[in-house]
Design an enzyme around this catalytic site. Sequence first.
Site, mmCIF file in Angstrom:
data_model
loop_
_atom_site.group_PDB
_atom_site.id
_atom_site.type_symbol
_atom_site.label_atom_id
_atom_site.label_comp_id
_atom_site.label_asym_id
_atom_site.label_seq_id
_atom_site.Cartn_x
_atom_site.Cartn_y
_atom_site.Cartn_z
ATOM 1 N N ASP A 7 0.819 -1.230 0.000
ATOM 2 C CA ASP A 7 0.000 0.000 0.000
ATOM 3 C C ASP A 7 0.844 1.267 0.000
ATOM 4 O O ASP A 7 0.444 2.293 0.552
ATOM 5 C CB ASP A 7 -0.965 0.028 1.206
ATOM 6 C CG ASP A 7 -1.746 -1.253 1.317
ATOM 7 O OD1 ASP A 7 -2.226 -1.727 0.282
ATOM 8 O OD2 ASP A 7 -1.852 -1.803 2.432
ATOM 9 N N LYS A 22 2.235 2.195 -5.131
ATOM 10 C CA LYS A 22 2.971 1.695 -6.305
ATOM 11 C C LYS A 22 2.182 1.899 -7.599
ATOM 12 O O LYS A 22 2.752 2.160 -8.642
ATOM 13 C CB LYS A 22 3.300 0.204 -6.131
ATOM 14 C CG LYS A 22 4.230 -0.078 -4.970
ATOM 15 C CD LYS A 22 4.507 -1.561 -4.828
ATOM 16 C CE LYS A 22 3.317 -2.384 -4.386
ATOM 17 N NZ LYS A 22 2.790 -2.085 -3.060
ATOM 18 N N GLY A 24 -4.095 -4.190 -4.499
ATOM 19 C CA GLY A 24 -5.076 -3.173 -4.874
ATOM 20 C C GLY A 24 -4.327 -1.931 -5.285
ATOM 21 O O GLY A 24 -3.701 -1.287 -4.448
ATOM 22 N N HIS A 25 -4.305 -1.626 -6.573
ATOM 23 C CA HIS A 25 -3.561 -0.469 -7.052
ATOM 24 C C HIS A 25 -4.538 0.589 -7.536
ATOM 25 O O HIS A 25 -5.359 0.330 -8.411
ATOM 26 C CB HIS A 25 -2.602 -0.886 -8.179
ATOM 27 C CG HIS A 25 -1.479 -1.762 -7.691
ATOM 28 N ND1 HIS A 25 -0.637 -2.437 -8.520
ATOM 29 C CD2 HIS A 25 -1.068 -2.044 -6.442
ATOM 30 C CE1 HIS A 25 0.255 -3.108 -7.795
ATOM 31 N NE2 HIS A 25 -0.001 -2.885 -6.524
ATOM 32 N N GLN A 65 2.233 -6.008 -3.179
ATOM 33 C CA GLN A 65 2.513 -6.078 -1.728
ATOM 34 C C GLN A 65 3.811 -5.301 -1.433
ATOM 35 O O GLN A 65 4.021 -4.262 -2.035
ATOM 36 C CB GLN A 65 2.583 -7.535 -1.235
ATOM 37 C CG GLN A 65 1.229 -8.245 -1.230
ATOM 38 C CD GLN A 65 0.818 -8.815 -2.559
ATOM 39 O OE1 GLN A 65 1.570 -9.504 -3.206
ATOM 40 N NE2 GLN A 65 -0.403 -8.537 -2.983
HETATM 41 P P1 IMP Z 1 -2.739 -12.925 1.509
HETATM 42 O O1 IMP Z 1 -1.773 -12.329 0.539
HETATM 43 O O2 IMP Z 1 -4.187 -12.673 1.139
HETATM 44 O O3 IMP Z 1 -2.473 -14.375 1.779
HETATM 45 O O4 IMP Z 1 -2.553 -12.166 2.926
HETATM 46 C C1 IMP Z 1 -1.360 -12.306 3.691
HETATM 47 C C2 IMP Z 1 -0.988 -10.989 4.367
HETATM 48 O O5 IMP Z 1 -0.589 -10.054 3.367
HETATM 49 C C3 IMP Z 1 -2.133 -10.313 5.123
HETATM 50 O O6 IMP Z 1 -1.593 -9.639 6.244
HETATM 51 C C4 IMP Z 1 -2.671 -9.297 4.135
HETATM 52 O O7 IMP Z 1 -3.313 -8.212 4.778
HETATM 53 C C5 IMP Z 1 -1.373 -8.864 3.488
HETATM 54 N N1 IMP Z 1 -1.544 -8.342 2.127
HETATM 55 C C6 IMP Z 1 -1.736 -9.053 1.001
HETATM 56 N N2 IMP Z 1 -1.812 -8.242 -0.062
HETATM 57 C C7 IMP Z 1 -1.636 -6.994 0.387
HETATM 58 C C8 IMP Z 1 -1.567 -5.708 -0.257
HETATM 59 O O8 IMP Z 1 -1.665 -5.567 -1.478
HETATM 60 N N3 IMP Z 1 -1.373 -4.639 0.569
HETATM 61 C C9 IMP Z 1 -1.214 -4.772 1.912
HETATM 62 N N4 IMP Z 1 -1.265 -5.938 2.545
HETATM 63 C C10 IMP Z 1 -1.474 -7.047 1.799
#
Ligand code: IMP
Length: 440
Positions: free
Chosen positions: A13, A16, A40-41, A224
């Site tokens: 977040d 990017k 989420g971009h 991420q």
């Molecule tokens: P997963 O990727 O859905 O398996 O989630 C694993 C961890 O990564 C969790 O803490 C999510 O909140 C975090 N996470 C996954 N994608 C994002 C992102 O795009 N931004 C921020 N946190 C993320």
Amino acid sequence: MACTVLLGTQWGDEGKGKITDLLARDQDAVVRFQGGNNAGHTIVVGDVKFKLHIVPSGVIREGVAAVIGDGCVVDPWVLDKELRDLESRGISTSNVVVSDRAHLIMPYHRELDRVQEASRAGSSRVGTTGRGIGPCYQDKMGRTGIRASDLRYPSLLEEKVRKGCRDASAICGALGGPVTFDPDEVLGKLRALEGNLVPRTRDAPALLNDMLDRGARVLLEGAQGTFLDIDRGTYPYVTSSSCSTGNASAGSGIGPSWFERVIGVSKAYTTRVGEGPFPTELNDHVGEMMREVGREFGTTTNRPRRCGWLDLVLVRSSVRWNSIGELALTKTDVLSTLKEVKVCTEYALPRETAERCGLPTVIRDFPSHLELLKECRPIYRTLKGWGELSKEEWEAHRSDGTLPQGLDGYVSLIEREVLAAVTLVSYGPGREETIELGGS
Ligand code: IMP
């Protein structure tokens, strides 16, 4: 410039999407190399806002190939919807390519994500986005996954979907989930969207290397962030893929010798979603202000993000691990109501812990174990703020390529502490709300 890699240096977040969109003006292709629709971009063009989850941010720029690379996991239903939404808003998606080696997220992966998360007790919950990311990567590593190319082979696809449904039903049952999955339903739903998917499915590494051989410029867009990386993040509170420069090569099929520029994106403060320790977290009115003014609610899940001061221990380690030479600093406008701002430059450890772990009492690298991280106390520098600026004042700085007083000191401190040049400073969500400081 052949390849530019762009990565998040914090917990995701960082903004990017906006920076990718800005840099995409000079690119021939933008490639996602890991993750899926957990990302989420957000991109703002004039008054129009685009929220992308799986389609690479380059899609908004005409003539730029938007490639979903080998290392991604793709929910075909989410992709289909995102493509249709873009088309309905006048954005052509004819340049969106899906690697035939990318893995597909099936409905049972989403359910497994939910059931696995529910089976984790209390503090061992990861706080996943619930999009089936982890279970899809589990199948990939277990060598039972379904790849986009399998859509071209109906009987093989059927065999794999039947096995996937059988295995997922068994695991869900064992974890107390009531679910059984119907392979015929899954196959029927897959057939319904094949028309929008199969023609886009290509050998992405061949396509990208052909482009590079012809002199194209390619931007590799990370999702991420460094501290959600499966190896170097705050394990187990991480995602299931590697968000690092190394994986920009592995997840795209482009060899690392093409990489000429690595840009880290850092927010002017720190946020994280989900569980896990966060040394500079603020549970006070300043943290609340960051959340409200910075609109710190997840693009994917709408969850409120935890907020805190900028932590340069994170950014420094990310710079070192990823060969980051340049930084893009985002959301600097969010802090402008503050008279003073704090920046964490090091962590202090209790003497006894330091002795036990063979470390000094002040550390500058991000610790490898969460138990150690829990004992770290941030050491702060306090700096004067930069005050609120009018639109015209920001614009004047933008056209001169200069920084407001106060923000210049903030940026210099960052550069000195992490040994990377800040070349972009963003002060709003719009494409144009960016000060370019050179180096690009
Ligand atoms: P997963 O990727 O859905 O398996 O989630 C694993 C961890 O990564 C969790 O803490 C999510 O909140 C975090 N996470 C996954 N994608 C994002 C992102 O795009 N931004 C921020 N946190 C993320």
